[in-house]
Scaffold this active site. Structure first.
Site, PDB file in Angstrom:
ATOM      1  N   VAL A  60       0.815  -1.218   0.000  1.00 27.91           N
ATOM      2  CA  VAL A  60       0.000   0.000   0.000  1.00 27.91           C
ATOM      3  C   VAL A  60       0.843   1.260   0.000  1.00 27.91           C
ATOM      4  O   VAL A  60       0.332   2.350  -0.303  1.00 27.91           O
ATOM      5  CB  VAL A  60      -0.985   0.023   1.187  1.00 27.91           C
ATOM      6  N   ASN A  86      -6.490  -1.286   6.948  1.00 29.71           N
ATOM      7  CA  ASN A  86      -5.963  -1.929   8.144  1.00 29.71           C
ATOM      8  C   ASN A  86      -4.445  -2.095   8.120  1.00 29.71           C
ATOM      9  O   ASN A  86      -3.830  -2.220   9.180  1.00 29.71           O
ATOM     10  CB  ASN A  86      -6.620  -3.306   8.316  1.00 29.71           C
ATOM     11  N   SER A 137      -5.416   3.608  16.281  1.00 32.15           N
ATOM     12  CA  SER A 137      -4.944   2.956  17.512  1.00 32.15           C
ATOM     13  C   SER A 137      -5.165   3.919  18.666  1.00 32.15           C
ATOM     14  O   SER A 137      -5.093   5.144  18.480  1.00 32.15           O
ATOM     15  CB  SER A 137      -3.453   2.625  17.405  1.00 32.15           C
ATOM     16  N   TYR A 151       5.375   5.457  16.629  1.00 36.12           N
ATOM     17  CA  TYR A 151       4.209   4.752  16.077  1.00 36.12           C
ATOM     18  C   TYR A 151       2.948   5.559  16.343  1.00 36.12           C
ATOM     19  O   TYR A 151       2.084   5.711  15.469  1.00 36.12           O
ATOM     20  CB  TYR A 151       4.118   3.374  16.723  1.00 36.12           C
ATOM     21  N   ALA A 152       2.846   6.112  17.549  1.00 32.87           N
ATOM     22  CA  ALA A 152       1.667   6.900  17.922  1.00 32.87           C
ATOM     23  C   ALA A 152       1.488   8.103  17.009  1.00 32.87           C
ATOM     24  O   ALA A 152       0.360   8.487  16.684  1.00 32.87           O
ATOM     25  CB  ALA A 152       1.781   7.354  19.378  1.00 32.87           C
ATOM     26  N   LYS A 155      -0.336   6.980  13.976  1.00 31.19           N
ATOM     27  CA  LYS A 155      -1.736   6.653  14.218  1.00 31.19           C
ATOM     28  C   LYS A 155      -2.560   7.903  14.532  1.00 31.19           C
ATOM     29  O   LYS A 155      -3.764   7.950  14.239  1.00 31.19           O
ATOM     30  CB  LYS A 155      -1.854   5.613  15.330  1.00 31.19           C
TER      31      LYS A 155
END
Length: 254
Positions: A60, A86, A137, A151-152, A155
């Site tokens: 993707v 996803n 998330s 990572y946050a 998201k």
């Protein structure tokens, strides 16, 4: 009795394992024709094929690859009316151990991957007045778990993308919502951790959720199906948090 998604065409990115697989299987059980995008889990893709799910190899983060995959879906299943974004990757690192290349990889999949899939499927979604569900998330809202700061960020990007896309695409009758899972027992969550470390994480999560439990992929799929359904036809730009009632959010502000 007709199943809820009879006749629907559903695309689930990252759809061959974990949360994505649970979502793909749930839509199939409800009568949908489902395509599951994947990058490397060829064996799992074959398993889904035996269930009547169309596996499509697709990165993707590469828009040309998404365009190719979108054409395959349209040719094999018809015009997509439900897109579930996803696909996601996570690299854990402390704030002071920042590695730009790893953040770039997470942005490429977690954020740009959504942009790529939405833009390439947009003609089909316009034609069907379809719906989009993004998987965010609770990290993007601000939970206190070590090593997930970068990572946050990605998201949090998914959450604002959801709201902005809802604003931009509402004129076409396209709804855009998100599900923000808490910690879920998946390959992604376990990657790079020993069994002992995983058990310690589970204990940590249980101690910080109102329900004293950790999540499973099957806990997340129903929220996705709800947002994609006619039952949610007056909902757009919303984020549903499915995290067992986490209590360790960093602040009380919005």
């Amino acid at each position: 009795m007709e199943r809820e998604f009879e006749g629907s065409v559903v695309v689930v990115t990252g759809g061959t394992r974990g949360i994505g697989r649970a979502i793909a299987e749930s839509f199939t059980k409800e009568g949908a024709k489902v395509a599951a995008f994947f990058v490397s889990s060829d064996k799992k893709a074959e398993e889904l094929k035996s269930m009547g799910i169309l596996p499509v190899k697709c990165d993707v983060s590469n828009r040309e690859d998404v365009k190719r995959a979108a054409d395959i879906v349209q040719r094999e299943l018809g015009e997509t009316n439900i897109l579930v974004n996803n696909a996601g990757i996570m690299y854990r690192m402390a704030l002071e151990n920042y590695e730009e290349s790893l953040l770039d990889k997470m942005f490429a999949v977690n954020v740009k991957g959504i942009i790529n899939t939405v833009l390439e499927f947009l003609p089909q979604l316009k034609a069907t007045r379809g719906t989009i569900v993004n998987i965010a998330s609770n990290a993007g809202i601000g939970t206190a778990l070590e090593g997930t700061t970068y990572y946050a960020i990605t998201k949090a990007g998914v959450i604002i993308l959801t709201r902005r896309m809802a604003f931009e695409l509402g004129k076409y009758g396209i709804r855009v919502n998100a599900v923000a899972p808490g910690w879920v027992e998946t390959d992604l969550a376990a990657a790079g951790r020993s069994l002992d470390e995983i058990e310690k994480i589970k204990d940590f999560i249980r101690s910080r959720t109102m329900l004293r439990m950790t999540g499973l992929p099957d806990h997340i799929a129903p929220a996705v199906l709800f947002l994609a359904s006619e039952r949610a036809k007056y909902m757009t730009g919303q984020v549903i948090v499915v995290d067992g009632g986490r209590t360790d959010y960093l602040t009380h502000g919005i």
